[in-house]
Motif scaffolding. Structure first.
Motif, PDB file in Angstrom:
ATOM      1  N   GLY A   1       4.306  38.051  60.096  1.00 57.14           N
ATOM      2  CA  GLY A   1       4.805  37.376  61.512  1.00 57.14           C
ATOM      3  C   GLY A   1       5.689  38.695  62.271  1.00 57.14           C
ATOM      4  N   THR A   2       5.950  37.991  63.337  1.00 62.06           N
ATOM      5  CA  THR A   2       6.740  38.767  64.226  1.00 62.06           C
ATOM      6  C   THR A   2       7.750  38.230  65.095  1.00 62.06           C
ATOM      7  N   PRO A   3       8.944  38.703  65.236  1.00 62.25           N
ATOM      8  CA  PRO A   3       9.899  37.971  65.656  1.00 62.25           C
ATOM      9  C   PRO A   3      10.012  37.633  67.119  1.00 62.25           C
ATOM     10  N   LEU A   4      10.433  36.432  67.819  1.00 64.39           N
ATOM     11  CA  LEU A   4      10.741  36.369  68.891  1.00 64.39           C
ATOM     12  C   LEU A   4      12.351  36.703  69.029  1.00 64.39           C
ATOM     13  N   LEU A   5      12.728  37.769  69.649  1.00 73.04           N
ATOM     14  CA  LEU A   5      14.093  38.240  69.574  1.00 73.04           C
ATOM     15  C   LEU A   5      14.747  37.620  70.865  1.00 73.04           C
ATOM     16  N   GLY A   6      15.661  37.176  70.743  1.00 75.27           N
ATOM     17  CA  GLY A   6      16.899  36.846  71.668  1.00 75.27           C
ATOM     18  C   GLY A   6      16.870  35.321  71.795  1.00 75.27           C
ATOM     19  N   VAL A   7      16.243  34.495  71.147  1.00 75.71           N
ATOM     20  CA  VAL A   7      16.562  33.125  71.285  1.00 75.71           C
ATOM     21  C   VAL A   7      17.608  32.623  70.224  1.00 75.71           C
ATOM     22  N   ASN A   8      18.060  31.544  70.290  1.00 73.59           N
ATOM     23  CA  ASN A   8      19.312  31.402  69.701  1.00 73.59           C
ATOM     24  C   ASN A   8      19.100  30.723  68.196  1.00 73.59           C
ATOM     25  N   GLY A   9      18.339  31.534  67.414  1.00 77.61           N
ATOM     26  CA  GLY A   9      18.044  30.984  66.155  1.00 77.61           C
ATOM     27  C   GLY A   9      16.906  32.143  65.857  1.00 77.61           C
TER      28      GLY A   9
ATOM     29  N   ALA B   1       9.257  41.763  83.605  1.00 78.88           N
ATOM     30  CA  ALA B   1      10.693  42.093  83.218  1.00 78.88           C
ATOM     31  C   ALA B   1      11.654  42.711  84.085  1.00 78.88           C
ATOM     32  N   LYS B   2      12.900  42.630  84.263  1.00 77.73           N
ATOM     33  CA  LYS B   2      13.696  43.298  85.381  1.00 77.73           C
ATOM     34  C   LYS B   2      14.245  44.485  84.359  1.00 77.73           C
ATOM     35  N   PRO B   3      14.941  45.513  84.876  1.00 75.81           N
ATOM     36  CA  PRO B   3      15.563  46.607  84.144  1.00 75.81           C
ATOM     37  C   PRO B   3      16.652  45.991  83.162  1.00 75.81           C
ATOM     38  N   GLU B   4      17.300  44.958  83.463  1.00 73.78           N
ATOM     39  CA  GLU B   4      18.297  44.854  82.321  1.00 73.78           C
ATOM     40  C   GLU B   4      17.697  43.588  81.026  1.00 73.78           C
ATOM     41  N   HIS B   5      16.447  43.474  81.482  1.00 70.52           N
ATOM     42  CA  HIS B   5      15.539  42.566  80.554  1.00 70.52           C
ATOM     43  C   HIS B   5      15.196  43.740  79.384  1.00 70.52           C
ATOM     44  N   LEU B   6      14.417  44.730  80.187  1.00 74.37           N
ATOM     45  CA  LEU B   6      14.190  45.861  79.396  1.00 74.37           C
ATOM     46  C   LEU B   6      15.196  46.710  78.420  1.00 74.37           C
ATOM     47  N   PHE B   7      16.060  46.731  78.902  1.00 73.49           N
ATOM     48  CA  PHE B   7      17.509  47.257  78.714  1.00 73.49           C
ATOM     49  C   PHE B   7      17.848  46.136  77.271  1.00 73.49           C
TER      50      PHE B   7
ATOM     51  N   GLY C   1      24.557  36.638  75.646  1.00 73.93           N
ATOM     52  CA  GLY C   1      24.589  37.914  76.136  1.00 73.93           C
ATOM     53  C   GLY C   1      22.977  38.575  76.413  1.00 73.93           C
ATOM     54  N   VAL C   2      22.141  37.588  75.852  1.00 73.34           N
ATOM     55  CA  VAL C   2      20.774  38.033  76.183  1.00 73.34           C
ATOM     56  C   VAL C   2      20.300  37.097  77.416  1.00 73.34           C
ATOM     57  N   SER C   3      19.577  37.931  78.163  1.00 72.62           N
ATOM     58  CA  SER C   3      19.000  37.419  79.714  1.00 72.62           C
ATOM     59  C   SER C   3      17.548  36.704  79.303  1.00 72.62           C
ATOM     60  N   ARG C   4      16.739  37.553  78.415  1.00 82.03           N
ATOM     61  CA  ARG C   4      15.519  37.358  78.151  1.00 82.03           C
ATOM     62  C   ARG C   4      15.087  37.540  76.868  1.00 82.03           C
ATOM     63  N   ALA C   5      14.042  36.643  76.097  1.00 77.07           N
ATOM     64  CA  ALA C   5      13.623  36.821  74.970  1.00 77.07           C
ATOM     65  C   ALA C   5      12.499  37.686  74.941  1.00 77.07           C
ATOM     66  N   GLY C   6      12.293  38.428  73.706  1.00 77.12           N
ATOM     67  CA  GLY C   6      10.970  39.362  73.823  1.00 77.12           C
ATOM     68  C   GLY C   6      10.292  39.320  72.594  1.00 77.12           C
ATOM     69  N   ILE C   7       9.027  39.294  72.402  1.00 78.05           N
ATOM     70  CA  ILE C   7       8.193  39.274  71.180  1.00 78.05           C
ATOM     71  C   ILE C   7       7.931  40.718  70.662  1.00 78.05           C
ATOM     72  N   ALA C   8       8.493  41.000  69.569  1.00 79.27           N
ATOM     73  CA  ALA C   8       8.265  42.268  69.074  1.00 79.27           C
ATOM     74  C   ALA C   8       7.380  42.434  67.820  1.00 79.27           C
ATOM     75  N   VAL C   9       6.468  43.166  68.111  1.00 82.48           N
ATOM     76  CA  VAL C   9       5.267  43.501  66.943  1.00 82.48           C
ATOM     77  C   VAL C   9       5.211  44.871  66.632  1.00 82.48           C
ATOM     78  N   PRO C  10       5.220  44.910  65.178  1.00 85.92           N
ATOM     79  CA  PRO C  10       4.905  46.222  64.662  1.00 85.92           C
ATOM     80  C   PRO C  10       3.601  46.604  64.542  1.00 85.92           C
ATOM     81  N   MET C  11       3.464  47.678  65.442  1.00 85.42           N
ATOM     82  CA  MET C  11       2.055  48.417  65.416  1.00 85.42           C
ATOM     83  C   MET C  11       1.855  49.434  64.501  1.00 85.42           C
ATOM     84  N   PRO C  12       0.712  49.471  63.937  1.00 85.19           N
ATOM     85  CA  PRO C  12       0.401  50.733  62.846  1.00 85.19           C
ATOM     86  C   PRO C  12       0.638  52.037  63.578  1.00 85.19           C
ATOM     87  N   ASN C  13       1.098  52.965  62.895  1.00 85.50           N
ATOM     88  CA  ASN C  13       1.013  54.319  63.646  1.00 85.50           C
ATOM     89  C   ASN C  13       0.352  55.291  62.666  1.00 85.50           C
TER      90      ASN C  13
END
Lengths: 342, 342
Positions: free
Chosen positions: A282-290, A148-154, A120-132
């Motif tokens: 660390g930061t997750p690479l979200l969307g890969v199968n693992g 990234a296409k709209p569906e990727h951002l979605f 169900g995932v069409s593209r992986a993304g790196i998610a980084v927690p930024m301090p706020n």
């Protein structure tokens, strides 16, 4: 739980800081299995220096290393590298997650090739927690992909929301879409359509975010293309460094200032920590199968400790099944829409 | 020289800080004509408070004001606003340049409508000097437009080079193209083609820049799309603020730190100045058919002074004719290329 597989050779200070970090992790979170992948001859003496419990920390030998500057093609050829071997261990079901704070482009490329994407995932993304200032804002994608296409951002929005909720424990994370202004109409036709699409998403969409919102605390998740995210992350680090440098320079100008700086030096150290990678790890690479946790090449022991802790939390939270469920609910929502809205 | 036309009502602290800034400018750079456009009844008393030489500083009355949050449509309808009237003065040839630190989107939109673009220019760009510790790096486009095509980015490079050379006095400015990595191959097919195009440009192209290079001093000019530039600018400001806030918080924790902070307080002020807008003042909107200097809405007197000084330098340097000449040499080079390279 299967061991968390750690690339012991990845990063500017590997393998020493990796082993030191794992030693700290094992002391703080006892009973979690970790497999260190790398050159056994280099690892064993370090494991004496930074003691690890032999019943939970094991070694998987891998003679080769992916260099910090290797391109993907080179990395791919190194079948015996700690990165390749570690990813294979997880693929075979002998590990629960993979952690590498080495060459990011290589990890991203190799996980795609070896693991593929989650259903169900069409593209992986790196998610980084930024301090706020209050906590963290999870920014996605910080450079796994560009264009990234709209569906990727979605998809990024859904995956980061799930991560934020399941791993950070944020209830109903507030999601923002990066744009050049706050108002709905900003950023041209494509951005307006994306806004409308996000309004229908199964996430707590709070409208457009601006560049400043990576650090403002207004959102829990900010979604953007990897090209933009990559530029923003590097520019923000560089700007923060510049402020610190300017301050150091000014603090050296004159005796009174120098004395002041001396008295306040712990404040500088603590303030720097607010912005510091090593505190986040660390930061997750979200969307890969693992489950894959990546991070900054300059990482030291605390970052490795935290990266493994994040991997552990993600495994416990059953992150990827949660993401798959989230993406599937999107698909179902999408199928319910009249064709014109698709 | 025709007067420099200043929008006296634009900005959060207008008209007071505008008049204060012009008063300083007139004292520092005597003999330069300035026309203040705005509500005469509001301006006259301020011109008593902040004295200006009556032989060089005049008033053009405009009863209306474009608000800081007005959208372009609203701004366009306000024919009697200081912004509209000021732009018309320049268009009629009665002014040499226009300065407004008011609503940026409105200035950008109205200059396009009223002045159009320079010959040979296909898109205007906002060029902002970013501090890099040694001087400034001119970043373009910081949000005049989004979705720049290759030829637009190419035009930005030429315009910013000319500006950097003619106004900042930088010989053969080093130009970088923003990408996700330094190497030629980075960023996908479109970025690779753009790289090759830039190599043929009549500018001193030095290769790919990364997000950190907005502040590193490695380049004199960094070229990017306005969406990215806008996000980077806002994120960097926000990150720098966050560092300062974190430091202030930490400096308040304990008596010794507080004493240190007190002794070093001038260093903080001076360091902040390194990053401060007001020290830089205005920023050119390059590519429109007239000299237009814009800036931050939060600007105070020093920023207005500097913005007018920049306008004055641009007029003296005959900036727009230089840009037209630069763009025309590009066209000629382009025409010489075999069709396949176009």
């Amino acid at each position: 739980m299967k061991p968390i597989v750690v690339d012991a050779m990845g990063g500017d200070y590997a393998p020493r800081e990796v082993v030191a970090g794992i030693s700290e992790f094992a002391r703080e979170v006892p009973g979690v299995s970790v497999a260190l992948v790398g050159d056994e001859a280099a690892l064993r003496p370090l494991m004496e220096e930074y003691p690890v419990p032999p019943e939970t920390v094991t070694v998987v030998h891998a003679p080769d290393t992916v260099g910090m500057c290797d391109d993907f093609r080179t990395a791919r050829k190194k079948k015996e590298s700690s990165m390749s071997v570690g990813l294979e261990v997880v693929k075979k079901g002998e590990g629960s997650a993979f952690v590498s704070l080495g060459n990011t482009a290589a990890v991203v490329g190799l996980t795609h090739v070896k693991w593929g994407l989650l259903e169900g995932v069409s593209r992986a993304g790196i998610a980084v927690p930024m301090p706020n200032g209050k906590g963290f804002t999870l920014a996605i994608d910080l450079g796994a992909n560009v264009g990234a296409k709209p569906e990727h951002l979605f998809g990024y929005a859904v995956m980061a929301s799930v991560y934020c909720e399941k791993v950070f424990g944020v209830e109903s994370p507030r999601v923002g879409l990066l744009n050049v202004g706050e108002e709905h109409g900003k950023g041209g036709q494509a951005m307006r359509e994306l806004y409308t699409m996000f309004e229908k998403a199964p996430v707590n969409f709070q409208g457009n975010a601006e560049g400043g919102d990576f650090f403002s605390g207004k959102f829990d998740v900010v979604v953007c293309d990897g090209f933009v995210g990559n530029a923003v992350l590097k520019a923000a680090e560089s700007a923060a460094d510049l402020v610190m440098r300017a301050l150091k320079e000014e603090l050296g100008a004159g005796m009174i200032r120098k004395l002041g700086a001396l008295l306040a030096r712990n404040a500088f150290r603590d303030a720097k920590r607010h912005m510091d990678y090593s505190e986040r790890g660390g930061t997750p690479l979200l969307g890969v199968n693992g489950i894959c946790i990546i991070g900054h090449g300059r990482s030291k022991a605390p970052a490795f400790k935290n990266a493994v802790r994040i991997a552990h939390q993600a495994v416990k939270a059953d992150l990827n099944n949660m993401i798959t469920a989230g993406m599937s609910s999107v698909r179902k929502e999408h199928e319910k829409l009249p064709a014109a809205d698709k």
